[in-house]
Scaffold this active site. Structure first.
Site, short mmCIF file in Angstrom:
data_model
loop_
_atom_site.label_atom_id
_atom_site.label_comp_id
_atom_site.label_asym_id
_atom_site.label_seq_id
_atom_site.Cartn_x
_atom_site.Cartn_y
_atom_site.Cartn_z
N GLN A 108 28.08 29.02 60.04
CA GLN A 108 29.22 27.88 59.79
C GLN A 108 28.94 26.32 60.13
OE1 GLN A 108 30.15 32.10 60.21
NE2 GLN A 108 29.66 32.39 58.58
N ASP A 123 26.34 25.01 56.41
CA ASP A 123 25.12 24.49 54.98
C ASP A 123 24.30 22.75 55.20
OD1 ASP A 123 25.54 26.91 53.19
OD2 ASP A 123 27.30 25.28 52.39
N HIS A 126 21.18 31.41 56.38
CA HIS A 126 20.84 30.85 57.16
C HIS A 126 19.53 31.36 56.46
CE1 HIS A 126 22.97 31.18 60.54
NE2 HIS A 126 23.53 30.21 60.04
P1 IMP Z 1 34.95 33.34 54.07
O1 IMP Z 1 34.40 32.76 55.84
O2 IMP Z 1 34.21 33.96 53.28
O3 IMP Z 1 36.15 34.18 55.18
O4 IMP Z 1 34.59 32.08 53.64
C1 IMP Z 1 36.21 30.98 54.20
C2 IMP Z 1 35.83 29.48 54.09
O5 IMP Z 1 34.06 29.46 54.69
C3 IMP Z 1 35.16 30.04 51.86
O6 IMP Z 1 35.30 28.45 51.98
C4 IMP Z 1 34.04 30.14 52.30
O7 IMP Z 1 33.06 29.27 51.67
C5 IMP Z 1 33.42 29.38 53.76
N1 IMP Z 1 32.22 29.76 54.55
C6 IMP Z 1 31.91 30.69 54.64
N2 IMP Z 1 30.83 30.90 55.90
C7 IMP Z 1 29.93 29.69 54.78
C8 IMP Z 1 28.68 29.56 55.21
O8 IMP Z 1 27.87 30.25 55.42
N3 IMP Z 1 27.68 28.25 55.10
C9 IMP Z 1 29.31 27.48 54.13
N4 IMP Z 1 30.29 27.69 53.96
C10 IMP Z 1 30.96 28.95 54.35
#
Ligand code: IMP
Length: 405
Positions: free
Chosen positions: A219, A13, A41
């Site tokens: 990410q 983010d 995005h």
């Molecule tokens: P997952 O990727 O859905 O398995 O989530 C794992 C961790 O990564 C969690 O804390 C999510 O909030 C974080 N996360 C996953 N994708 C994003 C993103 O695009 N931006 C910020 N945090 C993310």
């Protein structure tokens, strides 16, 4: 602009979408190489907001080719929705501007269900990311090439019966029905068939022809499965190594661009040394509209952690930084910046003077308030990497370019 990569320096983010959108003006090819629909995005153009989850941001430029690489996990339902949403906004997504790797893995509704069931403690986006990558590593995954196989329905059913056992026997939960997904497979197959190819060859051809290539990370560095705040991370390599395995091609990145927010945010659970559980955190959230693009969850907010960003510079070899959302710090009397945070109990801050003025319409670095310039200088000096661009608002042109990327 021969070959660039854009990577988040914090917990995601950071505002990568806007920068990729800006850079993709000159790109011939934009590549996503890891992650899936957990990414969000956000790009604002002429007041219209686009949130892309799977399709590379280059799709908005109208002239470049886009690739979803082998390291990505593709939620076919979200992909189809995204294609149709873009179409309604006048942007066509066709095999001439998008290719999906035949080796990318498929996120099924079962993965999303299992994610909700098993990953609560991590606070995931519930997009099935972890379970899908688990299947990949376990060599039991389903890939885009399998979608083209007439037997794909049976493969999904077999995966489903494995997870049904886990849900019912281990968690004593009712399993989900996947008939809707099964019923739509034939439609997905015929629609997506022309998009699915070996993307290694395509990327390599663009590189050999010295075309402009942009790799779009999703990410951020601290969410990397190996280098992040494990286990509170995502399930892919968000750092530069992921670009190689997730595209399958060796290339030299002339610019390794780190995107960092002027403060820090994180969604989901896990350590956050500079978090401000007070009015400072609330102010940052309000000013920065800090709510998840994918899940709408309020983001946790805190001071800039330069120790964290320094580590990201080392891991990714950043040679250019973009500082985003600097305007959200307008009006703070004092600003704190962590210079040491490896141990939460020994966190060490530097205090800098804030500025009163609204900087959002500034377009030149030397016209920024002195204290604001000092904040940027402090960051550059500490990290030893130039801050080439500063974003001061959500629109495309809300940008100060100190040094062209
Ligand atoms: P997952 O990727 O859905 O398995 O989530 C794992 C961790 O990564 C969690 O804390 C999510 O909030 C974080 N996360 C996953 N994708 C994003 C993103 O695009 N931006 C910020 N945090 C993310």
């Amino acid at each position: 602009m021969p070959c660039y990569i854009v990577i988040g320096a914090q917990w995601g983010d950071e505002g990568k979408g806007k920068i990729v959108d800006y850079l993709s003006e000159k790109a011939d090819l934009v590549v996503r190489y890891q992650g899936g629909a957990n990414a969000g995005h956000t790009i604002v153009r002429d007041g219209v907001k686009f949130v892309l989850h799977l399709i590379p941001s280059g799709i908005l430029s109208g002239h470049c080719h886009n690739i979803i690489g082998n390291g990505c996990v593709v939620d076919i339902e979200t992909l189809m929705d995204e294609i149709h949403t873009l179409k309604n906004l006048g942007i066509s997504v066709i095999p001439e501007n998008l290719t999906i790797s035949d080796r990318a893995h498929i996120v099924t509704p079962v993965h999303k269900y299992i994610d909700r069931l098993m990953n609560e403690r991590i606070g995931t986006t519930c997009r099935g990311i972890g379970p899908c990558y688990s299947d990949k590593i376990n060599r039991s995954g389903l890939r885009m090439t399998d979608l083209l196989n007439d037997d794909f329905e049976n493969m999904v059913l077999s995966q489903s019966s494995y997870y049904k056992n886990i849900a019912e026997k281990l968690f004593h939960k009712n399993f989900i029905k996947i008939n809707d997904f099964i019923d739509k497979i034939a439609e997905y197959r015929s629609y997506l068939r022309p998009f699915i190819k070996d993307t290694v060859i395509i990327i390599s051809d663009f590189y050999q022809q010295k075309k402009n290539i942009l790799f779009e990370g999703a990410q951020g560095t601290s969410l990397d499965i190996d280098q992040g705040t494990y286990p509170y991370v995502t399930s892919s390599n968000t750092t530069i190594g992921g670009a190689y395995t997730g595209s399958g091609v060796y290339l030299q990145f002339d610019r390794r661009i780190g995107i960092m927010k002027a403060y820090t945010t994180r969604v989901g659970e896990g350590p956050f040394p500079t978090e401000q559980l007070n009015t400072i955190g609330v102010t940052l959230r309000t000013k920065g509209h800090e709510y998840g693009a994918t899940t709408g969850r309020p983001r946790r907010c805190g001071w800039l952690d330069l120790h964290q960003v320094k580590r990201a510079c080392i891991i990714n070899g950043f040679n250019y930084l973009v500082l985003t959302k600097l305007d959200c710090l307008n009006g703070f009397k004092k600003l704190k910046v962590a210079v040491e945070s490896s141990d939460v109990t020994k966190i060490c801050y530097e205090e800098l003077d804030g500025w009163k003025e609204d900087i959002s319409s500034n377009r030149h670095f030397d016209q920024l308030p002195k204290n604001c310039q000092q904040y940027v200088d402090f960051i550059e000096k500490f990290l030893g990497v130039p801050v080439g661009m500063i974003s001061t608002g959500s629109e495309r042109n809300d940008m100060i370019v100190k040094e062209l990327p």
